[in-house]
Design a protein around this motif. Structure first.
Motif, short mmCIF file in Angstrom:
data_model
loop_
_atom_site.label_atom_id
_atom_site.label_comp_id
_atom_site.label_asym_id
_atom_site.label_seq_id
_atom_site.Cartn_x
_atom_site.Cartn_y
_atom_site.Cartn_z
N UNK A 105 0.84 -1.15 -0.10
CA UNK A 105 -0.12 0.07 0.00
C UNK A 105 0.86 1.22 0.09
N UNK A 106 0.44 2.23 -0.88
CA UNK A 106 1.24 3.42 -0.97
C UNK A 106 0.84 4.10 -2.26
N UNK A 107 1.94 5.11 -2.28
CA UNK A 107 1.70 5.97 -3.74
C UNK A 107 2.96 6.55 -4.02
N UNK A 108 2.98 7.25 -5.27
CA UNK A 108 4.22 7.86 -5.82
C UNK A 108 3.63 9.00 -6.60
N UNK A 109 4.36 10.10 -6.47
CA UNK A 109 3.75 11.50 -6.87
C UNK A 109 5.01 12.02 -7.57
N UNK A 110 4.75 12.87 -8.67
CA UNK A 110 5.89 13.49 -9.45
C UNK A 110 4.96 14.46 -10.36
N UNK A 111 5.89 15.58 -10.81
CA UNK A 111 5.63 16.54 -11.82
C UNK A 111 6.17 16.45 -13.11
N UNK A 112 5.62 16.41 -14.08
CA UNK A 112 5.96 16.80 -15.35
C UNK A 112 5.28 17.89 -16.08
N UNK A 113 6.08 18.88 -16.30
CA UNK A 113 5.44 20.24 -16.87
C UNK A 113 4.57 20.75 -15.80
N UNK A 114 3.31 21.13 -16.35
CA UNK A 114 2.12 21.49 -15.49
C UNK A 114 1.24 20.55 -14.92
N UNK A 115 1.82 19.32 -14.88
CA UNK A 115 0.92 18.12 -14.59
C UNK A 115 1.30 17.44 -13.25
N UNK A 116 0.59 17.06 -12.33
CA UNK A 116 0.87 16.37 -11.16
C UNK A 116 0.45 14.92 -11.42
N UNK A 117 1.62 13.81 -11.34
CA UNK A 117 1.18 12.60 -11.61
C UNK A 117 1.07 12.01 -10.26
N UNK A 118 0.01 11.07 -9.86
CA UNK A 118 -0.11 10.29 -8.79
C UNK A 118 -0.54 8.91 -9.00
N UNK A 119 0.41 7.86 -8.65
CA UNK A 119 -0.13 6.48 -8.50
C UNK A 119 -0.31 5.84 -7.29
N UNK A 120 -1.47 5.57 -7.04
CA UNK A 120 -2.00 4.95 -5.91
C UNK A 120 -1.95 3.34 -6.07
N UNK A 121 -1.27 2.51 -4.97
CA UNK A 121 -1.35 1.17 -5.26
C UNK A 121 -1.58 0.58 -3.98
#
Length: 134
Positions: A105-121
């Protein structure tokens, strides 16, 4: 210097959210409502200290943390469990591990340009969310 996460982020896409909620044993009615919501993330970052709010018309969730410092998180408003949470930097990505009843259980978060990416697992399920800076 870590990447700047400060700002208001509006949801653009939300893939596989229902499967992650099922893995967390969230009830059918709540899942059906939650999959149709537009979420907004508000992040206030001061170095390694974060204040985060996830806002929607149905339910809001707030969690504050310091990168590298483990804390007990009560996921009230989500699946209502207590987990031990640790957020770390992996380059410019934030990586969260939540130890408790559910494995992987957890998540990863990062920014590319003006977009915030979030992967929840959770378990073997992964939700991919993308937010645009407002």
């Amino acid at each position: 210097m870590p990447v700047d996460y400060n700002g208001r982020w509006e949801m653009v896409t939300n893939e596989n959210f229902e499967d992650v909620m099922k893995a967390l044993d969230i009830d059918f009615a709540t899942r059906k409502i939650a999959t149709h919501l537009h979420q907004t993330k508000v992040i206030v970052q001061n170095g390694d200290k974060f204040e985060t709010k996830t806002l929607s018309t149905f339910r809001n969730y707030e969690v504050n943390f310091t990168v590298g410092v483990e804390f007990e998180e009560h996921t009230k408003g989500l699946d209502n469990r207590k987990v031990m949470t640790l957020v770390s930097w992996d380059g410019d990505k934030l990586v969260c591990v939540q130890k408790g009843e559910k494995e992987n259980r957890g998540w990863k978060q990062w920014i590319e340009g003006d977009m915030l990416h979030l992967e929840i697992h959770v378990l073997d399920k992964v939700c991919k969310q993308v937010f645009k800076k407002a």
